[in-house]
Design a protein around this motif. Structure first.
Motif, PDB file in Angstrom:
ATOM      1  N   VAL A 142       0.817  -1.222   0.000  1.00  0.00           N
ATOM      2  CA  VAL A 142       0.000   0.000   0.000  1.00  0.00           C
ATOM      3  C   VAL A 142       0.848   1.268   0.000  1.00  0.00           C
ATOM      4  O   VAL A 142       0.308   2.372  -0.003  1.00  0.00           O
ATOM      5  CB  VAL A 142      -0.971   0.024   1.206  1.00  0.00           C
ATOM      6  CG1 VAL A 142      -1.947  -1.132   1.125  1.00  0.00           C
ATOM      7  CG2 VAL A 142      -0.216  -0.001   2.534  1.00  0.00           C
ATOM      8  N   LEU A 143       2.180   1.120  -0.005  1.00  0.00           N
ATOM      9  CA  LEU A 143       3.043   2.287  -0.139  1.00  0.00           C
ATOM     10  C   LEU A 143       2.835   2.921  -1.508  1.00  0.00           C
ATOM     11  O   LEU A 143       2.300   2.288  -2.426  1.00  0.00           O
ATOM     12  CB  LEU A 143       4.514   1.896   0.026  1.00  0.00           C
ATOM     13  CG  LEU A 143       4.962   1.362   1.397  1.00  0.00           C
ATOM     14  CD1 LEU A 143       6.411   0.891   1.311  1.00  0.00           C
ATOM     15  CD2 LEU A 143       4.809   2.423   2.475  1.00  0.00           C
ATOM     16  N   ASN A 144       3.277   4.157  -1.678  1.00  0.00           N
ATOM     17  CA  ASN A 144       3.127   4.793  -2.992  1.00  0.00           C
ATOM     18  C   ASN A 144       3.961   4.052  -4.027  1.00  0.00           C
ATOM     19  O   ASN A 144       4.945   3.389  -3.707  1.00  0.00           O
ATOM     20  CB  ASN A 144       3.503   6.278  -2.935  1.00  0.00           C
ATOM     21  CG  ASN A 144       4.991   6.498  -2.700  1.00  0.00           C
ATOM     22  OD1 ASN A 144       5.820   6.272  -3.575  1.00  0.00           O
ATOM     23  ND2 ASN A 144       5.332   6.961  -1.502  1.00  0.00           N
ATOM     24  N   TYR A 145       3.541   4.181  -5.285  1.00  0.00           N
ATOM     25  CA  TYR A 145       4.150   3.383  -6.356  1.00  0.00           C
ATOM     26  C   TYR A 145       5.655   3.558  -6.437  1.00  0.00           C
ATOM     27  O   TYR A 145       6.402   2.578  -6.555  1.00  0.00           O
ATOM     28  CB  TYR A 145       3.527   3.731  -7.718  1.00  0.00           C
ATOM     29  CG  TYR A 145       4.256   3.034  -8.843  1.00  0.00           C
ATOM     30  CD1 TYR A 145       3.990   1.716  -9.149  1.00  0.00           C
ATOM     31  CD2 TYR A 145       5.262   3.694  -9.559  1.00  0.00           C
ATOM     32  CE1 TYR A 145       4.694   1.049 -10.144  1.00  0.00           C
ATOM     33  CE2 TYR A 145       5.966   3.047 -10.562  1.00  0.00           C
ATOM     34  CZ  TYR A 145       5.682   1.725 -10.848  1.00  0.00           C
ATOM     35  OH  TYR A 145       6.396   1.069 -11.817  1.00  0.00           O
ATOM     36  N   ASP A 146       6.141   4.799  -6.387  1.00  0.00           N
ATOM     37  CA  ASP A 146       7.577   5.052  -6.538  1.00  0.00           C
ATOM     38  C   ASP A 146       8.393   4.335  -5.466  1.00  0.00           C
ATOM     39  O   ASP A 146       9.477   3.809  -5.738  1.00  0.00           O
ATOM     40  CB  ASP A 146       7.864   6.556  -6.489  1.00  0.00           C
ATOM     41  CG  ASP A 146       7.383   7.278  -7.737  1.00  0.00           C
ATOM     42  OD1 ASP A 146       7.200   6.600  -8.767  1.00  0.00           O
ATOM     43  OD2 ASP A 146       7.183   8.504  -7.679  1.00  0.00           O
ATOM     44  N   ALA A 147       7.868   4.312  -4.231  1.00  0.00           N
ATOM     45  CA  ALA A 147       8.581   3.648  -3.138  1.00  0.00           C
ATOM     46  C   ALA A 147       8.691   2.154  -3.411  1.00  0.00           C
ATOM     47  O   ALA A 147       9.758   1.543  -3.207  1.00  0.00           O
ATOM     48  CB  ALA A 147       7.870   3.896  -1.809  1.00  0.00           C
ATOM     49  N   VAL A 148       7.605   1.543  -3.881  1.00  0.00           N
ATOM     50  CA  VAL A 148       7.626   0.105  -4.161  1.00  0.00           C
ATOM     51  C   VAL A 148       8.540  -0.188  -5.348  1.00  0.00           C
ATOM     52  O   VAL A 148       9.309  -1.157  -5.333  1.00  0.00           O
ATOM     53  CB  VAL A 148       6.204  -0.422  -4.431  1.00  0.00           C
ATOM     54  CG1 VAL A 148       6.242  -1.908  -4.782  1.00  0.00           C
ATOM     55  CG2 VAL A 148       5.323  -0.208  -3.208  1.00  0.00           C
ATOM     56  N   GLU A 149       8.461   0.634  -6.377  1.00  0.00           N
ATOM     57  CA  GLU A 149       9.321   0.418  -7.547  1.00  0.00           C
ATOM     58  C   GLU A 149      10.791   0.498  -7.159  1.00  0.00           C
ATOM     59  O   GLU A 149      11.603  -0.343  -7.573  1.00  0.00           O
ATOM     60  CB  GLU A 149       9.015   1.453  -8.633  1.00  0.00           C
ATOM     61  CG  GLU A 149       9.828   1.233  -9.911  1.00  0.00           C
ATOM     62  CD  GLU A 149       9.585   2.303 -10.941  1.00  0.00           C
ATOM     63  OE1 GLU A 149      10.305   3.334 -10.909  1.00  0.00           O
ATOM     64  OE2 GLU A 149       8.673   2.134 -11.776  1.00  0.00           O
ATOM     65  N   ASN A 150      11.175   1.487  -6.373  1.00  0.00           N
ATOM     66  CA  ASN A 150      12.569   1.608  -5.935  1.00  0.00           C
ATOM     67  C   ASN A 150      12.994   0.400  -5.112  1.00  0.00           C
ATOM     68  O   ASN A 150      14.138  -0.070  -5.224  1.00  0.00           O
ATOM     69  CB  ASN A 150      12.754   2.891  -5.116  1.00  0.00           C
ATOM     70  CG  ASN A 150      12.646   4.141  -5.963  1.00  0.00           C
ATOM     71  OD1 ASN A 150      12.829   4.102  -7.181  1.00  0.00           O
ATOM     72  ND2 ASN A 150      12.319   5.270  -5.337  1.00  0.00           N
ATOM     73  N   LEU A 151      12.080  -0.112  -4.283  1.00  0.00           N
ATOM     74  CA  LEU A 151      12.381  -1.313  -3.501  1.00  0.00           C
ATOM     75  C   LEU A 151      12.607  -2.508  -4.416  1.00  0.00           C
ATOM     76  O   LEU A 151      13.547  -3.286  -4.210  1.00  0.00           O
ATOM     77  CB  LEU A 151      11.226  -1.606  -2.531  1.00  0.00           C
ATOM     78  CG  LEU A 151      11.361  -2.885  -1.692  1.00  0.00           C
ATOM     79  CD1 LEU A 151      12.575  -2.793  -0.763  1.00  0.00           C
ATOM     80  CD2 LEU A 151      10.085  -3.132  -0.880  1.00  0.00           C
ATOM     81  N   MET A 152      11.773  -2.658  -5.448  1.00  0.00           N
ATOM     82  CA  MET A 152      11.915  -3.772  -6.385  1.00  0.00           C
ATOM     83  C   MET A 152      13.234  -3.678  -7.166  1.00  0.00           C
ATOM     84  O   MET A 152      13.893  -4.684  -7.414  1.00  0.00           O
ATOM     85  CB  MET A 152      10.744  -3.785  -7.378  1.00  0.00           C
ATOM     86  CG  MET A 152       9.388  -4.033  -6.759  1.00  0.00           C
ATOM     87  SD  MET A 152       9.202  -5.688  -6.071  1.00  0.00           S
ATOM     88  CE  MET A 152       8.816  -5.287  -4.380  1.00  0.00           C
ATOM     89  N   ILE A 153      13.617  -2.460  -7.540  1.00  0.00           N
ATOM     90  CA  ILE A 153      14.899  -2.269  -8.240  1.00  0.00           C
ATOM     91  C   ILE A 153      16.047  -2.722  -7.346  1.00  0.00           C
ATOM     92  O   ILE A 153      16.925  -3.486  -7.768  1.00  0.00           O
ATOM     93  CB  ILE A 153      15.085  -0.792  -8.648  1.00  0.00           C
ATOM     94  CG1 ILE A 153      14.074  -0.395  -9.719  1.00  0.00           C
ATOM     95  CG2 ILE A 153      16.504  -0.551  -9.162  1.00  0.00           C
ATOM     96  CD1 ILE A 153      14.070   1.095 -10.027  1.00  0.00           C
ATOM     97  N   ALA A 154      16.037  -2.254  -6.097  1.00  0.00           N
ATOM     98  CA  ALA A 154      17.110  -2.604  -5.159  1.00  0.00           C
ATOM     99  C   ALA A 154      17.148  -4.105  -4.907  1.00  0.00           C
ATOM    100  O   ALA A 154      18.231  -4.725  -4.883  1.00  0.00           O
ATOM    101  CB  ALA A 154      16.916  -1.848  -3.841  1.00  0.00           C
ATOM    102  N   MET A 155      15.990  -4.709  -4.730  1.00  0.00           N
ATOM    103  CA  MET A 155      15.929  -6.141  -4.423  1.00  0.00           C
ATOM    104  C   MET A 155      16.393  -6.989  -5.602  1.00  0.00           C
ATOM    105  O   MET A 155      17.140  -7.961  -5.432  1.00  0.00           O
ATOM    106  CB  MET A 155      14.504  -6.516  -4.029  1.00  0.00           C
ATOM    107  CG  MET A 155      14.020  -5.885  -2.747  1.00  0.00           C
ATOM    108  SD  MET A 155      14.758  -6.605  -1.264  1.00  0.00           S
ATOM    109  CE  MET A 155      13.566  -7.860  -0.880  1.00  0.00           C
ATOM    110  N   MET A 156      15.955  -6.650  -6.820  1.00  0.00           N
ATOM    111  CA  MET A 156      16.350  -7.456  -7.979  1.00  0.00           C
ATOM    112  C   MET A 156      17.836  -7.317  -8.275  1.00  0.00           C
ATOM    113  O   MET A 156      18.507  -8.304  -8.611  1.00  0.00           O
ATOM    114  CB  MET A 156      15.527  -7.046  -9.211  1.00  0.00           C
ATOM    115  CG  MET A 156      14.099  -7.590  -9.235  1.00  0.00           C
ATOM    116  SD  MET A 156      13.981  -9.384  -8.949  1.00  0.00           S
ATOM    117  CE  MET A 156      15.085 -10.039 -10.212  1.00  0.00           C
ATOM    118  N   LEU A 157      18.379  -6.116  -8.161  1.00  0.00           N
ATOM    119  CA  LEU A 157      19.818  -5.955  -8.362  1.00  0.00           C
ATOM    120  C   LEU A 157      20.597  -6.717  -7.288  1.00  0.00           C
ATOM    121  O   LEU A 157      21.628  -7.340  -7.577  1.00  0.00           O
ATOM    122  CB  LEU A 157      20.188  -4.472  -8.344  1.00  0.00           C
ATOM    123  CG  LEU A 157      19.707  -3.642  -9.535  1.00  0.00           C
ATOM    124  CD1 LEU A 157      20.039  -2.164  -9.332  1.00  0.00           C
ATOM    125  CD2 LEU A 157      20.330  -4.149 -10.839  1.00  0.00           C
TER     126      LEU A 157
END
Length: 420
Positions: A142-157
C-alpha cells in the motif's frame, strides 16, 4: 556533497524515475518457484538449458512489449476486455484470474516462512512466519508506487549480485557453459524442463500490469515506446543473468555431488554448505526469501486493478478501493498454514502447484486476451501487430495452450492426492 556528486545523484534519480517498471515485472515472476526450477534444471541437465533461460527472457520481453504497446496506443488489457465482452463477462474473468493470484500468495508466504524458519534453525516453525509475512506484504503493497518500484529495483539488483557471487567460485566449465547457450541434441531429453523455464517467466499478471502502469511512468505517446523497450531490456537482462547464475551454480556444484533431483528450494542451500561454506547457504536461502516476498506485491496488485476495471470503475494505485481489495485478498495469505494442513500439501508442493494452477488455467486465458487486444483494429489502429510480430507473439499463446493441455491431468492428480 560536492556539485559533481549532487549532479550524479540527480542523474541517477532521474534514470530511476524514467525507468524501473520492468523491475516490478521481473520481481513478479522471479519468485521461489523460479529459483527452484532453475536449480532443478542445473541439477538434472547441467548447462544444457542455458539457451532456454535466454529464450525465456526473450519470451517475457515479447509479452511485456505487447502489453506496453497496448497501454500506450490503446488502453489497459482489462478495460479492453470489458469493452469487448461487457461488464458481467469481464468481471467473471477478473474474479477467475484473481483466484489464481490468491493461490500464488498462499504459496509465496509459505516459502518465505520456510526460508526464514530454515535460517533460524527451525526454532520457529514456518506457519507463524507466513502469517507475519502476509501483513508485511500488505504494509509494503500500500506504499506509494515510486517507493515500491525503488524497492523492487534494489531487491532485484541485490538478488543478481547474490547469485552471481555464489556462482563465481563454483568452478563451472567455461566450455560447457558456452555450449549450453546453443540448443543441441541433448535438448530433446530436457524439453519438459525447458517448458518450465519458459512458462515461469511469461507471468500472466504482468500482461495486465504493464498495460496499466505505463501511465504511471508517463508513457502515453508513440515516442515513449522506445523508453519502455529500454526499460524491459534492462529488467529482463537482470532477471536472465540471475537465473543463469542459479543454473550454473547448481550444475557446477550440486550435480557433481550426486544430486539428480531436489527435495525443495532450500536443498541447494543445504548442499552449498559442504562445498562453499555457510555464507553461500545464507546468501542462497536469503535470496529465495527475498524473491518470494518480492513476487507477492505485484501479483496481488493485479486483482486490485482488474476487478474494479472489469466492473467499470476507474481505479489508481493508492485509491481506497484499490487498497481495500489489495489488503483483503492479500490478507487471505494468513490461511496458508490451514490450506497446507487441509490439502495435506507441503510448502514445496504449494510453491510448485499453485503457480502450476496459474500456468494451466490462467495463462492461456490471459495470453489469448492479450493477443486479441494487440491485433484489434479498433483499439490499436495503425499500431496493431504486424504479420512478423504475430508470428513471434503467437509463440506465447501456443506455448501457453500446449503446456496447459499437457499438464492439467497431472495437476488434478497432485492437488487431490496430497502433492508430490
Amino acid at each position: 556533497m560536492s556539485l559533481r556528486e549532487a549532479t550524479l545523484v540527480e542523474d541517477l534519480t532521474g534514470h530511476v524515475q524514467q525507468y524501473g517498471l520492468a523491475f516490478v515485472m521481473v520481481a513478479s515472476y522471479f519468485g521461489s518457484g523460479s529459483v527452484f526450477i532453475a536449480s532443478q534444471a542445473g541439477v538434472m541437465h547441467g548447462y544444457t538449458l542455458l539457451w532456454a533461460v535466454v529464450g525465456a527472457a526473450l519470451l517475457g520481453f515479447m509479452a511485456q512489449d505487447m502489453s506496453a504497446r497496448l497501454g500506450i496506443h490503446g488502453d489497459s488489457l482489462m478495460v479492453f476486455v470489458r469493452e469487448k465482452l461487457g461488464r458481467p463477462a469481464a468481471t467473471a474473468i477478473a474474479i477467475f484470474l484473481s483466484v489464481g493470484c490468491v493461490a500464488w500468495t498462499l504459496g509465496l508466504v509459505a516459502a518465505v516462512g520456510a526460508g526464514v524458519s530454515f535460517l533460524l534453525g527451525g526454532t520457529i516453525p514456518w506457519q507463524p512466519i507466513a502469517v507475519v509475512t502476509t501483513f508485511a506484504a500488505i504494509a509494503v503493497g500500500v506504499l506509494n508506487y515510486d517507493a515500491v518500484e525503488n524497492l523492487m529495483i534494489a531487491m532485484m539488483l541485490s538478488l543478481m549480485v547474490v547469485y552471481v557471487i555464489v556462482a563465481l567460485p563454483s568452478g563451472a566449465d567455461p566450455g560447457g557453459v558456452a555450449v549450453g547457450f546453443v540448443p543441441t541434441m541433448d535438448t530433446f531429453g530436457a524439453l519438459a524442463m525447458a517448458a518450465g523455464l519458459l512458462g515461469t517467466t511469461a507471468l500472466w499478471p504482468n500482461f495486465f500490469l504493464e498495460s496499466i502502469l505505463v501511465y504511471q511512468k508517463g508513457w502515453t505517446e508513440k515516442s515513449d515506446l522506445s523508453d519502455a523497450r529500454v526499460d524491459l531490456t534492462v529488467g529482463y537482462a537482470v532477471g536472465g543473468v540471475t537465473t543463469i547464475a542459479i543454473l550454473i551454480a547448481s550444475a557446477a556444484l550440486l550435480r557433481p555431488m550426486g544430486y539428480t533431483t531436489l527435495e525443495s528450494f532450500i536443498t541447494p542451500g543445504e548442499a552449498l554448505v559442504e562445498v562453499l561454506g555457510v555464507w553461500a547457504m545464507v546468501l542462497f536461502v536469503g535470496g529465495v526469501i527475498a524473491a518470494a516476498f518480492n513476487s507477492i506485491i505485484p501479483i496481488m496488485w493485479t486483482p486490485a486493478y482488474i476487478v474494479p476495471q472489469a466492473a467499470g470503475y476507474d481505479v489508481s494505485k493508492g485509491d481506497r478501493l484499490f487498497n481495500v481489495i489489495f489488503a483483503s485478498l492479500t490478507g487471505i495469505g494468513v490461511l496458508s498454514p490451514a490450506v497446507s494442513w487441509w490439502l495435506e500439501l507441503s510448502v514445496v508442493d504449494m510453491v510448485i502447484l499453485f503457480p502450476m494452477y496459474n500456468g494451466i488455467f490462467a495463462l492461456p486465458v490471459a495470453a489469448v486476451l492479450l493477443f486479441w487486444a494487440v491485433n484489434d483494429r479498433e483499439t490499436m489502429g495503425e499500431h496493431r501487430n504486424s504479420r512478423r510480430l504475430n508470428v513471434a507473439n503467437a509463440a506465447l499463446v501456443f506455448l501457453a495452450i500446449v503446456l496447459a493441455a499437457l499438464s492439467v491431468q497431472d495437476f488434478i492428480e497432485l492437488i487431490t492426492g496430497g502433492g508430490f
